[in-house]
Write an enzyme that holds these catalytic residues in place. Structure first.
Site, PDB file in Angstrom:
ATOM      1  N   ASP A   1      22.705  -5.148   8.894  1.00  0.00           N
ATOM      2  CA  ASP A   1      23.603  -4.018   8.629  1.00  0.00           C
ATOM      3  C   ASP A   1      24.033  -4.113   7.176  1.00  0.00           C
ATOM      4  OD1 ASP A   1      25.213  -1.812   9.232  1.00  0.00           O
ATOM      5  OD2 ASP A   1      25.980  -2.713  11.073  1.00  0.00           O
TER       6      ASP A   1
ATOM      7  N   HIS B   1      23.982   2.168   0.647  1.00  0.00           N
ATOM      8  CA  HIS B   1      24.841   1.732   1.755  1.00  0.00           C
ATOM      9  C   HIS B   1      24.132   0.776   2.707  1.00  0.00           C
ATOM     10  CE1 HIS B   1      28.337   4.460   1.170  1.00  0.00           C
ATOM     11  NE2 HIS B   1      27.459   5.038   0.380  1.00  0.00           N
TER      12      HIS B   1
HETATM   13  C1  GDG Z   1      26.219   2.958   7.099  1.00  0.00           C
HETATM   14  C2  GDG Z   1      25.585   1.546   7.048  1.00  0.00           C
HETATM   15  C3  GDG Z   1      27.737   0.659   6.136  1.00  0.00           C
HETATM   16  C4  GDG Z   1      31.931   4.844  15.250  1.00  0.00           C
HETATM   17  N1  GDG Z   1      32.121   5.198  16.534  1.00  0.00           N
HETATM   18  C5  GDG Z   1      33.105   6.097  16.568  1.00  0.00           C
HETATM   19  C6  GDG Z   1      33.529   6.298  15.259  1.00  0.00           C
HETATM   20  N2  GDG Z   1      32.796   5.526  14.473  1.00  0.00           N
HETATM   21  C7  GDG Z   1      32.956   5.400  13.009  1.00  0.00           C
HETATM   22  C8  GDG Z   1      33.554   4.049  12.706  1.00  0.00           C
HETATM   23  C9  GDG Z   1      33.028   3.745  11.311  1.00  0.00           C
HETATM   24  C10 GDG Z   1      31.722   4.510  11.253  1.00  0.00           C
HETATM   25  O1  GDG Z   1      31.695   5.419  12.348  1.00  0.00           O
HETATM   26  C11 GDG Z   1      30.496   3.588  11.392  1.00  0.00           C
HETATM   27  O2  GDG Z   1      30.325   2.891  10.204  1.00  0.00           O
HETATM   28  P1  GDG Z   1      29.433   1.563  10.107  1.00  0.00           P
HETATM   29  O3  GDG Z   1      29.678   0.950   8.773  1.00  0.00           O
HETATM   30  O4  GDG Z   1      29.810   0.633  11.203  1.00  0.00           O
HETATM   31  O5  GDG Z   1      27.918   1.970  10.356  1.00  0.00           O
HETATM   32  P2  GDG Z   1      26.857   3.139   9.857  1.00  0.00           P
HETATM   33  O6  GDG Z   1      27.201   4.445  10.448  1.00  0.00           O
HETATM   34  O7  GDG Z   1      25.503   2.620  10.206  1.00  0.00           O
HETATM   35  O8  GDG Z   1      27.027   3.226   8.256  1.00  0.00           O
HETATM   36  C12 GDG Z   1      26.661   0.480   7.209  1.00  0.00           C
HETATM   37  C13 GDG Z   1      28.230   2.107   6.083  1.00  0.00           C
HETATM   38  O9  GDG Z   1      27.143   3.025   5.969  1.00  0.00           O
HETATM   39  C14 GDG Z   1      29.186   2.331   4.917  1.00  0.00           C
HETATM   40  O10 GDG Z   1      28.609   1.933   3.714  1.00  0.00           O
HETATM   41  O11 GDG Z   1      28.834  -0.182   6.459  1.00  0.00           O
HETATM   42  O12 GDG Z   1      26.094  -0.810   7.100  1.00  0.00           O
HETATM   43  O13 GDG Z   1      24.572   1.399   8.054  1.00  0.00           O
HETATM   44  O14 GDG Z   1      33.906   4.237  10.338  1.00  0.00           O
HETATM   45  O15 GDG Z   1      34.947   4.168  12.793  1.00  0.00           O
HETATM   46  N3  GDG Z   1      34.537   7.144  14.961  1.00  0.00           N
HETATM   47  C15 GDG Z   1      35.126   7.808  15.997  1.00  0.00           C
HETATM   48  N4  GDG Z   1      34.725   7.674  17.297  1.00  0.00           N
HETATM   49  C16 GDG Z   1      33.734   6.830  17.623  1.00  0.00           C
HETATM   50  O16 GDG Z   1      33.381   6.719  18.802  1.00  0.00           O
HETATM   51  N5  GDG Z   1      36.150   8.645  15.723  1.00  0.00           N
END
Ligand code: GDG
Length: 481
Positions: free
Chosen positions: A385, A172
């Site tokens: 990222d 990821h």
């Molecule tokens: C890893 C990789 C890759 C965030 N704040 C809140 C909230 N979230 C949810 C978002 C989103 C998830 O968390 C974050 O996903 P990301 O992809 O932005 O980042 P990572 O956690 O670092 O994920 C990344 C991912 O894996 C998938 O392969 O894209 O690059 O680092 O879904 O919605 N959800 C709620 N409240 C919040 O305040 N409910």
């Protein structure tokens, strides 16, 4: 088991997709949230699969009972790999998050390489393999899909235990260039272990190419058999291994529809009511030094300095979700954010206007969607990222086609969203400030055109397509959607 001839999907990840809690005397189990969980849950349900991982708590909870409840409610089973506190400290916080995470994100200064942590990482990966093998013994007709950098060695552990099932691995996070990767003291062992999988998937073309370059340079006897548009076929001692890129995505329809629900519309209206005549600039990130949050604050400050007509007219709402708060670098980052936001607010705030609204907590889903829907600008500027799902969620929730996405060129998502977004280099504070001003001044017609382009992209390439493409390439029959 899936009905008919379809294979059962066994997913393996560091954390199980659950939250275990206690209300008064009663234990509770609920589905969790986060990038991977958001992506896989709908498909795990429909495939009636099994998910194996660390439950995230000690032995005090009645796990089997809770797992049975979960299986009945969610339609797929859970399997636990229990870990001691010391193991979590060394395997997860230590090796995974203080060695692999910073190295793979190209931030060498944060790396700590410890032999003790590496040894625990190997032991814990071996334990994961043993639990998986007990649930899915050699000869069973399952597809086993292992996720992410915490579990790079599980496939090799399974092969040692005789596994002959289809084994897939998806990373990821980014995979670094050869020049960076070769600094890792255990570089060859990790690459050899990864080559035990039948398919190794990456988020982007660049990470896939980096990996192929690393294995051909560092592992003797690996040769490239064929290069196709989306994958490379390697020969590893007579065995064929596929390597490809599979950009992860979101359930577009779910986000798009939920953003139009009455609850979200009301919450969005309320947010705007409080900020009349102002554009909202939104940032949503886990607390992490890869997300570029201090740099973003500085770019916002620079924009206020350079373009005084922004003052009183924009506010940055930055949501920071607490994460890995036991790792010292994350504690330092938290302090830096508190200080920087405070300093900028003290410098620019006027009565009735606060430049930065900084929230150190997570939002519930209605609030999250309301923030996406109502913010005129999303400022998503990670230093690096793997993908960044927030960028895709923002597009799906922009139901009025009024949002502008300002996106780091170093997010994996830039490969798909680069045409509709305003791309920035997050290290270029002045350039990012210019992009904020450009987004602020963008005419409704251009906003609409760009957002429609972005939405079309995310709609066509949703998480269901990601899952199908990965499993089809792996060769296991895909579970039904
Ligand atoms: C890893 C990789 C890759 C965030 N704040 C809140 C909230 N979230 C949810 C978002 C989103 C998830 O968390 C974050 O996903 P990301 O992809 O932005 O980042 P990572 O956690 O670092 O994920 C990344 C991912 O894996 C998938 O392969 O894209 O690059 O680092 O879904 O919605 N959800 C709620 N409240 C919040 O305040 N409910």
């Amino acid at each position: 088991m899936m009905e008919g001839s379809e294979k059962r999907l066994v997913v393996v990840s560091n954390r199980l997709p659950i939250v275990i809690g206690q209300e008064e005397e009663q234990w509770t189990i609920t589905p969790g949230s986060g990038g991977l969980v958001t992506a896989l849950t709908p498909l795990m349900k429909s495939s009636r699969g099994m998910w194996i991982g660390w439950p995230g708590c000690g032995e005090e909870a009645p796990l089997q009972e809770l797992f049975d409840d979960f299986g009945r409610e969610q339609g797929y089973r859970l399997g636990a790999v229990p870990l001691s506190e010391e193991e979590v400290e060394r395997y997860y916080q230590g090796f995974s998050n203080e060695a692999l995470w910073p190295l793979f994100h190209g931030l060498l200064g944060f790396c700590r390489f410890s032999l003790e942590n590496w040894q625990t990482y190997r032991e814990v990966n071996r334990r994961f393999a043993e639990v998986v093998a007990a649930e899915s013994p050699p000869g069973s007709d399952d597809v086993i899909w292992v996720h992410d950098y915490q579990l790079a060695l599980v496939g090799a552990g399974l092969r040692e235990l005789g596994a002959d099932q289809a084994l897939g691995f998806f990373l990821h996070i980014p995979f670094p260039s050869l020049d960076l990767y070769r600094r890792l003291p255990w570089k060859t062992e990790i690459l050899r272990a990864l080559l035990e999988y039948d398919l190794i998937g990456f988020q982007t073309l660049r990470y896939w190419r980096n990996f192929v370059q690393c294995v051909t340079a560092l592992v003797p006897g690996v040769e490239v058999l064929a290069r196709q548009r989306n994958q490379t076929l390697l020969n590893v001692g007579g065995r064929q291994v596929k390597v490809g890129h599979f950009p992860i995505s979101i359930d577009f329809n779910e986000f798009h529809q939920e953003a139009q629900s009455r609850n979200v519309a009301e919450a969005a209206w309320y947010l705007h009511e409080n900020l009349e005549g102002r554009q909202l600039v939104l940032g949503v990130d886990r607390l992490d030094y890869t997300k570029g949050i201090p740099e973003r604050f500085l770019a916002f400050e620079r924009a206020l300095e350079k373009y005084p007509d922004l003052r009183q007219k924009v506010s940055l709402v930055q949501v920071v979700v607490p994460s890995r708060t036991l790792v010292p670098d994350y504690q330092n980052l938290k302090e830096l954010l508190d200080q920087t936001a405070g300093r900028i607010n003290a410098r620019f705030a006027e009565s009735g206007w606060m430049p930065i609204h900084y929230l150190f907590r997570s939002l519930d889903r209605t609030q999250l969607l309301a923030h996406y829907r109502t913010s005129e600008i999303a400022l998503i500027t990670p230093l690096r990222d793997g993908m960044n799902l927030v960028a895709k969620e923002y597009c799906a929730a922009s139901v009025d086609h009024n949002g502008v996405l300002v996106l780091s060129e170093f997010a994996g998502a830039a490969d798909q969203l680069g045409r509709g977004a305003l791309l920035v280099n997050p290290y270029d504070i002045d350039g990012t400030a210019d992009a904020i001003y450009r987004a602020f001044s963008m005419e409704p017609e251009e906003r609409r055109r760009r957002m429609e382009q972005l939405q079309g992209q995310v709609r066509r390439n949703d998480v269901h397509r990601w899952m199908r493409r990965f499993l089809d390439t792996l060769g296991g029959r895909r579970p039904r959607d």
